[in-house]
Design a protein around this motif. Structure first.
Motif, mmCIF file in Angstrom:
data_model
loop_
_atom_site.group_PDB
_atom_site.id
_atom_site.type_symbol
_atom_site.label_atom_id
_atom_site.label_comp_id
_atom_site.label_asym_id
_atom_site.label_seq_id
_atom_site.Cartn_x
_atom_site.Cartn_y
_atom_site.Cartn_z
ATOM 1 N N ALA A 24 86.096 29.539 33.897
ATOM 2 C CA ALA A 24 85.851 28.161 33.448
ATOM 3 C C ALA A 24 84.424 27.681 33.694
ATOM 4 N N ASP A 25 83.843 27.994 34.828
ATOM 5 C CA ASP A 25 82.489 27.510 35.103
ATOM 6 C C ASP A 25 81.486 28.085 34.104
ATOM 7 N N PHE A 26 81.686 29.326 33.717
ATOM 8 C CA PHE A 26 80.843 29.932 32.685
ATOM 9 C C PHE A 26 81.077 29.240 31.338
ATOM 10 N N VAL A 27 82.322 29.162 30.916
ATOM 11 C CA VAL A 27 82.667 28.582 29.616
ATOM 12 C C VAL A 27 82.231 27.122 29.526
ATOM 13 N N ASN A 28 82.470 26.360 30.580
ATOM 14 C CA ASN A 28 82.146 24.931 30.566
ATOM 15 C C ASN A 28 80.653 24.648 30.513
ATOM 16 N N ASN A 29 79.831 25.644 30.767
ATOM 17 C CA ASN A 29 78.382 25.446 30.745
ATOM 18 C C ASN A 29 77.689 26.137 29.572
ATOM 19 N N LEU A 30 78.446 26.758 28.698
ATOM 20 C CA LEU A 30 77.843 27.432 27.543
ATOM 21 C C LEU A 30 76.999 26.477 26.705
ATOM 22 N N ASN A 31 77.550 25.316 26.373
ATOM 23 C CA ASN A 31 76.789 24.373 25.547
ATOM 24 C C ASN A 31 75.519 23.915 26.250
ATOM 25 N N ARG A 32 75.600 23.710 27.550
ATOM 26 C CA ARG A 32 74.428 23.293 28.339
ATOM 27 C C ARG A 32 73.324 24.345 28.303
ATOM 28 N N VAL A 33 73.698 25.592 28.525
ATOM 29 C CA VAL A 33 72.707 26.674 28.540
ATOM 30 C C VAL A 33 72.168 26.919 27.131
ATOM 31 N N ASN A 34 73.050 26.882 26.124
ATOM 32 C CA ASN A 34 72.588 27.064 24.745
ATOM 33 C C ASN A 34 71.642 25.945 24.318
ATOM 34 N N VAL A 55 80.980 33.363 21.538
ATOM 35 C CA VAL A 55 81.899 34.113 22.403
ATOM 36 C C VAL A 55 83.143 34.604 21.687
ATOM 37 N N ALA A 56 83.513 33.989 20.567
ATOM 38 C CA ALA A 56 84.708 34.419 19.840
ATOM 39 C C ALA A 56 84.413 35.530 18.834
ATOM 40 N N MET A 57 83.158 35.928 18.698
ATOM 41 C CA MET A 57 82.787 36.969 17.742
ATOM 42 C C MET A 57 83.047 38.339 18.346
ATOM 43 N N ALA A 58 83.835 39.126 17.661
ATOM 44 C CA ALA A 58 84.237 40.435 18.174
ATOM 45 C C ALA A 58 83.059 41.404 18.204
ATOM 46 N N VAL A 59 82.987 42.142 19.282
ATOM 47 C CA VAL A 59 81.988 43.191 19.441
ATOM 48 C C VAL A 59 82.732 44.465 19.821
ATOM 49 N N ILE A 66 81.612 39.840 24.897
ATOM 50 C CA ILE A 66 81.030 38.688 24.208
ATOM 51 C C ILE A 66 79.534 38.923 23.975
ATOM 52 N N PRO A 67 79.053 38.515 22.794
ATOM 53 C CA PRO A 67 77.642 38.723 22.459
ATOM 54 C C PRO A 67 76.798 37.467 22.607
ATOM 55 N N ASN A 68 75.526 37.693 22.822
ATOM 56 C CA ASN A 68 74.515 36.643 22.721
ATOM 57 C C ASN A 68 73.376 37.258 21.936
#
Length: 160
Positions: A24-34, A55-59, A66-68
């Motif tokens: 959750a801490d990672f997911v909840n901060n994705l928008n902030r970091v992006n 994060v929902a894009m399959a690799v 998950i990709p960036n």
């Protein structure tokens, strides 16, 4: 090199499902970091879906990977974002959320200005790096003589 930018792909394998409270801490901060990335001087573009992330894009047919994928004006701009912004706080906590990968998980390569690489193209560059090692075609931080911040962050070939 004004007619070229630097693309980067960073993939990570989650330790737990994306909806697991331990992530959750990672997911909840994705928008902030992006958002921080998009405000960083030298940022050009990043891969995102309708939710604003990737994060929902399959690799590699693995829902836990998950990709960036992003494009920057220069390696220096990317390095500054990774190691001198809020991103660094989450980078330092990566072992809480991600497994150690047995192959390189990060790759950079030059792209013509204006080009937005596909996830397939990026995956091919990462595969090339893992198969052939660093070259001007696909490389990591160690291939860039001017990059030094990654050394102090103890960046290595694994996803630790």
């Amino acid at each position: 090199m004004r007619d070229h930018h630097i693309a980067e792909l960073n993939v990570a394998r989650l330790k737990h499902d994306i909806n697991d409270p331990r992530i959750a801490d990672f997911v909840n901060n994705l928008n902030r970091v992006n958002a921080a990335a998009e405000r960083t001087p030298g940022f050009v573009w990043r891969l995102k879906d309708d939710t604003g992330n990737s994060v929902a894009m399959a690799v590699a047919n693995d829902p836990m990977v998950i990709p960036n994928l992003s494009v920057w004006q220069s390696v220096e701009a990317l390095e500054s974002f990774v190691f001198r912004t809020v991103h660094k706080r989450f980078y330092d906590r990566r072992s809480e959320w991600f497994e150690v990968m047995d192959r390189m998980h990060f790759v950079m390569w030059p792209v013509p200005a204006g080009h937005q690489p596909t996830l397939e193209e990026a995956w091919q560059r990462l595969d090339y790096l893992n198969t052939n090692g660093s070259s001007d075609h696909a490389f990591g931080w160690d291939h860039v003589a001017t990059a030094s911040l990654w050394r102090s962050a103890r960046c290595s070939g694994s996803a630790a």
